[in-house]
Design a protein around this motif. Structure first.
Motif, short mmCIF file in Angstrom:
data_model
loop_
_atom_site.label_atom_id
_atom_site.label_comp_id
_atom_site.label_asym_id
_atom_site.label_seq_id
_atom_site.Cartn_x
_atom_site.Cartn_y
_atom_site.Cartn_z
N ARG A 127 0.83 -1.21 0.00
CA ARG A 127 0.00 0.00 0.00
C ARG A 127 0.87 1.25 0.00
O ARG A 127 0.58 2.23 -0.70
CB ARG A 127 -0.93 0.00 1.21
CG ARG A 127 -1.96 -1.10 1.19
CD ARG A 127 -2.67 -1.22 2.51
NE ARG A 127 -3.64 -0.15 2.72
CZ ARG A 127 -4.33 0.01 3.84
NH1 ARG A 127 -4.14 -0.82 4.87
NH2 ARG A 127 -5.20 1.01 3.96
N ALA A 176 -6.71 9.21 1.30
CA ALA A 176 -7.56 8.70 0.22
C ALA A 176 -6.93 7.49 -0.46
O ALA A 176 -7.61 6.48 -0.71
CB ALA A 176 -7.80 9.82 -0.81
N ARG A 177 -5.63 7.55 -0.70
CA ARG A 177 -4.97 6.46 -1.43
C ARG A 177 -4.79 5.22 -0.57
O ARG A 177 -4.75 4.10 -1.08
CB ARG A 177 -3.64 6.94 -2.00
CG ARG A 177 -3.83 8.05 -3.03
CD ARG A 177 -2.55 8.52 -3.64
NE ARG A 177 -1.91 7.49 -4.46
CZ ARG A 177 -0.94 7.72 -5.32
NH1 ARG A 177 -0.52 8.96 -5.49
NH2 ARG A 177 -0.40 6.75 -6.01
N SER A 196 -4.37 13.35 0.42
CA SER A 196 -4.10 12.38 -0.64
C SER A 196 -3.69 11.03 -0.07
O SER A 196 -4.13 9.98 -0.54
CB SER A 196 -3.01 12.92 -1.57
OG SER A 196 -2.73 11.98 -2.60
N ALA A 198 2.48 2.23 -3.35
CA ALA A 198 1.63 2.88 -4.33
C ALA A 198 1.61 4.40 -4.17
O ALA A 198 1.10 5.11 -5.03
CB ALA A 198 0.20 2.33 -4.23
N LEU A 199 2.16 4.90 -3.06
CA LEU A 199 2.21 6.34 -2.83
C LEU A 199 3.37 6.96 -3.58
O LEU A 199 4.33 6.28 -3.96
CB LEU A 199 2.37 6.62 -1.32
CG LEU A 199 1.31 6.05 -0.38
CD1 LEU A 199 1.69 6.38 1.07
CD2 LEU A 199 -0.08 6.57 -0.70
N THR A 200 3.30 8.26 -3.79
CA THR A 200 4.44 8.97 -4.36
C THR A 200 5.55 9.07 -3.31
O THR A 200 5.29 8.92 -2.11
CB THR A 200 4.05 10.39 -4.80
OG1 THR A 200 3.74 11.15 -3.63
CG2 THR A 200 2.84 10.37 -5.72
N GLU A 244 4.52 11.50 -0.66
CA GLU A 244 3.45 10.98 0.19
C GLU A 244 3.99 9.97 1.19
O GLU A 244 3.54 9.92 2.33
CB GLU A 244 2.35 10.36 -0.67
CG GLU A 244 1.52 11.38 -1.43
CD GLU A 244 0.61 10.74 -2.47
OE1 GLU A 244 -0.31 11.44 -2.95
OE2 GLU A 244 0.83 9.56 -2.82
#
Length: 233
Positions: free
Chosen positions: A161, A205-206, A202, A164-166, A169
């Motif tokens: 998980r 949410a992600r 963000s 998948a973030l930048t 982030e």
């Protein structure tokens, strides 16, 4: 008067007078915190919160009548501007998980050091989340169902998980896991606070989580928490 120009107003709810007195004494050591009300049960906590509109409500999980979880849910529904800090003891993992789902932002162990109580209440007053390291460890252990295989799967899922973030982030999530406020994160990363707020939104949410405390659990599971750098962070 703005929140920045005054002390954070705090309500304490616990059915044990001695515990309430101890929490009040600890919080009174910080000039940035002001205890404005005390409650002996959940119903009284809700009513006093509606009347006083404190910045933070410190709630014992187990209280007669309406317990801390019920009080937290009702406060979140009727006084959403009040942040919730839950006081827990070991063996209350299920309660902690339910409180996470109900939007509580802070989790502290009653047997923890006094400075942790102050740090947790201040963090929640400033709009951040605070997970006592002991609480985070208990939550993660419970979520792993006490099995090494399940624990490994959860850690792997958390890492996926986070992957998948930048990169930015992921940095923000690491600081969320340490309980830092948006302002503290902004100072650490050299960003303006508004930009950090956007990154936090963000991240939530992600990760598909409802609040900063739940995001902090993911950070702990993934092993990316950044330790605080000291006073003021």
């Amino acid at each position: 008067m703005s929140r920045a120009a005054r002390a954070a107003r705090v309500l304490i709810a616990d059915d044990e007078p001695l515990v309430r007195a101890g929490v009040r004494a600890v919080l009174s050591t910080d000039p940035g915190l002001e205890v404005v009300a005390e409650a002996a049960d959940g119903h009284q906590a809700v009513e006093l919160t509606r009347g006083h509109r404190p910045d933070v409500a410190v709630l014992d999980i187990r209280m007669p009548g309406l317990d801390g979880l019920g009080a937290a849910a009702e406060i979140r529904r009727t006084v959403p501007g009040t942040g919730i800090v839950m006081l827990t003891t070991f063996g209350e993992d299920e309660y902690i998980l339910r409180a996470l789902g109900d939007g509580a932002a802070g989790f502290l162990v009653k047997s923890g050091p006094p400075e942790e109580l102050v740090a947790g209440v201040r963090a929640v007053a400033d709009g951040a989340a605070y997970l006592s390291p002991k609480v985070a460890a208990r939550v993660i252990a419970h979520l792993a169902d006490r099995g090494s295989g399940a624990r490994a799967e959860r850690r792997a899922a958390a890492r996926d998980r986070v992957a998948a973030l930048t990169p930015r982030e992921r940095e923000v999530l690491a600081f969320l896991g340490a309980g830092l406020t948006n302002g503290q994160i902004a100072r650490r990363l050299g960003l303006v606070e508004g930009t950090v707020k956007a990154h936090v939104s963000s991240v939530l949410a992600r990760l598909a989580v409802d609040n900063r405390a739940a995001a902090a659990v993911v950070a702990h599971e993934a092993g990316i928490v950044v330790p605080p750098s000291g006073p003021g962070q």
